[in-house]
Design a protein around this motif. Structure first.
Motif, mmCIF file in Angstrom:
data_model
loop_
_atom_site.group_PDB
_atom_site.id
_atom_site.type_symbol
_atom_site.label_atom_id
_atom_site.label_comp_id
_atom_site.label_asym_id
_atom_site.label_seq_id
_atom_site.Cartn_x
_atom_site.Cartn_y
_atom_site.Cartn_z
ATOM 1 N N LEU A 240 52.343 -28.854 18.809
ATOM 2 C CA LEU A 240 51.970 -30.241 18.515
ATOM 3 C C LEU A 240 50.689 -30.332 17.691
ATOM 4 C CD1 LEU A 240 52.903 -31.797 21.956
ATOM 5 C CD2 LEU A 240 54.080 -32.130 19.783
ATOM 6 N N ARG A 241 49.859 -29.311 17.768
ATOM 7 C CA ARG A 241 48.630 -29.289 16.960
ATOM 8 C C ARG A 241 48.960 -29.204 15.478
ATOM 9 N NH1 ARG A 241 44.698 -29.979 14.660
ATOM 10 N NH2 ARG A 241 42.545 -29.366 15.091
ATOM 11 N N VAL B 158 51.479 -30.752 14.026
ATOM 12 C CA VAL B 158 52.076 -31.987 13.516
ATOM 13 C C VAL B 158 51.025 -32.753 12.723
ATOM 14 C CG1 VAL B 158 53.142 -34.188 14.149
ATOM 15 C CG2 VAL B 158 53.661 -32.117 15.467
ATOM 16 N N PRO B 159 51.301 -33.097 11.471
ATOM 17 C CA PRO B 159 50.317 -33.836 10.673
ATOM 18 C C PRO B 159 49.951 -35.166 11.336
ATOM 19 C CG PRO B 159 52.091 -32.998 9.290
ATOM 20 C CD PRO B 159 52.520 -32.778 10.702
ATOM 21 N N ALA B 160 48.712 -35.581 11.163
ATOM 22 C CA ALA B 160 48.225 -36.805 11.804
ATOM 23 C C ALA B 160 49.090 -38.012 11.444
ATOM 24 C CB ALA B 160 46.772 -37.046 11.401
ATOM 25 N N GLN B 161 49.566 -38.072 10.204
ATOM 26 C CA GLN B 161 50.341 -39.233 9.769
ATOM 27 C C GLN B 161 51.732 -39.298 10.412
ATOM 28 O OE1 GLN B 161 49.207 -36.800 7.870
ATOM 29 N NE2 GLN B 161 50.734 -36.093 6.348
ATOM 30 N N ARG B 162 52.156 -38.198 11.038
ATOM 31 C CA ARG B 162 53.472 -38.191 11.679
ATOM 32 C C ARG B 162 53.395 -38.343 13.200
ATOM 33 N NH1 ARG B 162 56.705 -33.271 8.535
ATOM 34 N NH2 ARG B 162 56.533 -34.152 6.414
ATOM 35 N N LEU B 163 52.196 -38.332 13.735
ATOM 36 C CA LEU B 163 52.046 -38.373 15.185
ATOM 37 C C LEU B 163 52.613 -39.661 15.791
ATOM 38 C CD1 LEU B 163 48.474 -36.853 15.615
ATOM 39 C CD2 LEU B 163 50.619 -35.887 16.465
ATOM 40 N N ARG B 164 52.458 -40.776 15.100
ATOM 41 C CA ARG B 164 52.982 -42.041 15.638
ATOM 42 C C ARG B 164 54.492 -41.988 15.788
ATOM 43 N NH1 ARG B 164 49.778 -47.268 13.078
ATOM 44 N NH2 ARG B 164 47.641 -46.562 13.536
ATOM 45 N N ARG B 165 55.162 -41.395 14.792
ATOM 46 C CA ARG B 165 56.621 -41.307 14.878
ATOM 47 C C ARG B 165 57.050 -40.396 16.031
ATOM 48 N NH1 ARG B 165 58.191 -40.012 8.728
ATOM 49 N NH2 ARG B 165 55.976 -39.468 8.629
ATOM 50 N N VAL B 166 56.308 -39.328 16.235
ATOM 51 C CA VAL B 166 56.607 -38.444 17.368
ATOM 52 C C VAL B 166 56.403 -39.192 18.677
ATOM 53 C CG1 VAL B 166 55.909 -36.339 18.566
ATOM 54 C CG2 VAL B 166 56.035 -36.361 16.066
ATOM 55 N N TRP B 167 55.320 -39.957 18.755
ATOM 56 C CA TRP B 167 55.027 -40.729 19.964
ATOM 57 C C TRP B 167 56.153 -41.726 20.254
ATOM 58 C CZ3 TRP B 167 54.403 -45.483 22.111
ATOM 59 C CH2 TRP B 167 53.641 -45.583 23.270
ATOM 60 N N ILE C 107 50.021 -35.499 25.654
ATOM 61 C CA ILE C 107 49.454 -34.627 24.629
ATOM 62 C C ILE C 107 49.392 -35.347 23.285
ATOM 63 C CG2 ILE C 107 49.793 -32.495 23.310
ATOM 64 C CD1 ILE C 107 51.125 -31.284 25.779
ATOM 65 N N VAL C 108 50.493 -35.979 22.913
ATOM 66 C CA VAL C 108 50.549 -36.671 21.619
ATOM 67 C C VAL C 108 49.587 -37.858 21.602
ATOM 68 C CG1 VAL C 108 52.047 -37.911 20.021
ATOM 69 C CG2 VAL C 108 52.909 -35.898 21.217
ATOM 70 N N THR C 109 49.465 -38.566 22.733
ATOM 71 C CA THR C 109 48.522 -39.687 22.808
ATOM 72 C C THR C 109 47.101 -39.197 22.569
ATOM 73 O OG1 THR C 109 49.947 -40.829 24.394
ATOM 74 C CG2 THR C 109 47.671 -41.567 24.254
ATOM 75 N N ALA C 110 46.739 -38.072 23.178
ATOM 76 C CA ALA C 110 45.405 -37.510 22.967
ATOM 77 C C ALA C 110 45.197 -37.115 21.509
ATOM 78 C CB ALA C 110 45.200 -36.302 23.878
ATOM 79 N N ARG C 111 46.229 -36.530 20.902
ATOM 80 C CA ARG C 111 46.117 -36.147 19.488
ATOM 81 C C ARG C 111 45.919 -37.377 18.607
ATOM 82 N NH1 ARG C 111 45.159 -33.374 16.588
ATOM 83 N NH2 ARG C 111 46.940 -32.874 15.271
ATOM 84 N N LEU C 112 46.596 -38.464 18.940
ATOM 85 C CA LEU C 112 46.411 -39.700 18.168
ATOM 86 C C LEU C 112 44.984 -40.214 18.286
ATOM 87 C CD1 LEU C 112 49.783 -41.473 19.011
ATOM 88 C CD2 LEU C 112 48.961 -41.003 16.707
ATOM 89 N N VAL C 113 44.428 -40.167 19.476
ATOM 90 C CA VAL C 113 43.047 -40.620 19.669
ATOM 91 C C VAL C 113 42.080 -39.684 18.951
ATOM 92 C CG1 VAL C 113 41.236 -41.056 21.373
ATOM 93 C CG2 VAL C 113 43.581 -41.768 21.851
ATOM 94 N N LEU C 114 42.306 -38.391 19.079
ATOM 95 C CA LEU C 114 41.414 -37.404 18.461
ATOM 96 C C LEU C 114 41.408 -37.503 16.944
ATOM 97 C CD1 LEU C 114 42.210 -34.292 20.689
ATOM 98 C CD2 LEU C 114 40.005 -35.440 20.512
#
Length: 387
Positions: A167-168, A170-179, A230-237
């Motif tokens: 998951l690290r 995954v590009p930041a711009q795609r994290l929302r779609r994963v979420w 995990i993905v929520t934390a990545r979005l915040v980070l």
């Protein structure tokens, strides 16, 4: 928002939040599962079931969030797993031993609506934290019942290093779609429980044994909520978490509970609340980061949050002992029954503080490796409870 400064921030409000999640579970067990009441009052107390199940879902999301937040690039696998082991297993063993002693000295079945299984198989599976993989009610809900969620957590911890690496990337711009994809999948998975044939377990929960096991206990199914954390934390980070208003989250929860009577029974198990709970966790973390938190990061609440795992894992044997002493068919007046419930909750909280201070915390300091010298751990720990 860069990863490094945010990841080094402490999140005391999430520690406090853990206490309130655990308290919901404890209330449900003490008031409803204990069987102290009967008739319509007992049935009305069952309304807390979706809230308690939702609290467990919140713990799963929170675990993924906090482990991601606390991740250190130089952390070794053995060090990570050692910390997780010393976090969850000593308290689990303590509570398991208490239940073992209880069953060893009592000859009659606990007078509860759904007494936990006390067979050798249930005891061994519970001790080894593998009960979630066995689709038998007497096993996955046996012995110290809440430990089923700790079995899920152990599975999550085993997979976290690999999940984080994937998951690290995954590009930041795609994290929302994963979420969003995870959120949709979490909401839809409970529908699969209806595919399991078999008689219903309870009048108040029309699910058969296999369906309940799959939707509520089976670790790979609950892994989705952990990954959402995990993905929520990545979005915040990465600064890409959308600003979701409090009213939006509240409205979602209200609509969910109003629709609940018309939804399939498995939706009472709370996992569908995970997206809203992830939003609450993200909002709470951001309030800490931005210095807006006022109520949650209070020393007393933080202390209760630090002891929340002890509260979660030790309250059940305490309830078993008191329920046995009261005896079958207590015929209590409502006022007396609620006085016992509140007294039990207070006693369980006091016990958790003692266990945390004199048992859990010393063992963690001595054997887990302690805090890294380079940067402090966030205040919220990742261990979780269950209903």
């Amino acid at each position: 928002m860069s990863d490094e400064p945010s990841a080094g921030s402490r999140l005391p409000s999430l520690t406090s939040l853990r206490f309130f999640l655990a308290l919901v579970v404890v209330w449900y067990h003490m008031s409803f599962v204990s069987g102290l009441f009967d008739g319509s009052l007992q049935q009305s107390l069952g309304i807390a079931s979706p809230f308690a199940s939702g609290a467990v879902s919140g713990f799963f999301v929170l675990s993924g969030f906090v482990l991601t937040w606390a991740h250190r690039p130089d952390d070794r696998l053995r060090a990570f797993w050692r910390r997780r082991w010393w976090k969850i297993f000593p308290n689990h063993l303590l509570a398991w031993t208490a239940v073992l002693v209880f069953f060893a000295v009592t000859a009659t079945e606990v007078p509860m609506p759904s007494p936990p299984g006390d067979g050798t198989g249930a005891a061994v599976a519970n001790l080894l934290l593998v009960q979630g993989w066995i689709p038998e009610m007497s096993v996955f809900s046996g012995f110290n019942t809440p430990a089923w969620s700790i079995a899920c957590e152990a599975f999550f911890y085993a997979l976290f290093p690999a999940l984080f690496v994937v998951l690290r990337k995954v590009p930041a711009q795609r994290l929302r779609r994963v979420w969003v994809a995870l959120a949709v999948l979490i909401v839809l998975v409970p529908l699969a429980a209806s595919a399991f044939p078999g008689p219903d377990l309870y009048d108040w929960l029309p699910l058969n044994e296999r369906g309940l096991w799959f939707v509520y206990v089976f670790p790979p199914v609950r892994l989705l909520e952990f990954v959402l954390g995990i993905v929520t934390a990545r979005l915040v980070l990465t600064g890409t978490w959308p600003r979701v208003g409090r009213l939006v989250v509240t409205a979602f929860l209200l609509v969910f509970f109003f629709l609940l009577p018309g939804l399939p029974a498995q939706y009472a198990m709370g996992s569908a609340m995970a997206p809203a709970l992830a939003a609450i966790i993200a909002r709470t973390a951001l309030a800490d980061i931005e210095g807006r938190a006022r109520r949650l990061p209070r020393p007393a609440l933080i202390a209760l949050g630090e002891a929340s795992y002890a509260l979660y894992i030790t309250h059940f044997p305490l309830m078993l002992a008191v329920r046995h002493l009261i005896g079958p068919d207590p015929d209590l007046a409502p006022g007396t029954g609620f006085a016992i419930v509140f007294g039990l909750i207070g006693l369980a909280v006091a016990l958790s503080l003692v266990v945390y201070r004199y048992f859990e915390s010393p063992l963690m300091r001595r054997w887990s490796g302690g805090r890294p010298p380079s940067r402090p751990q966030p205040a919220a720990s990742a261990a979780a409870p269950a209903s």
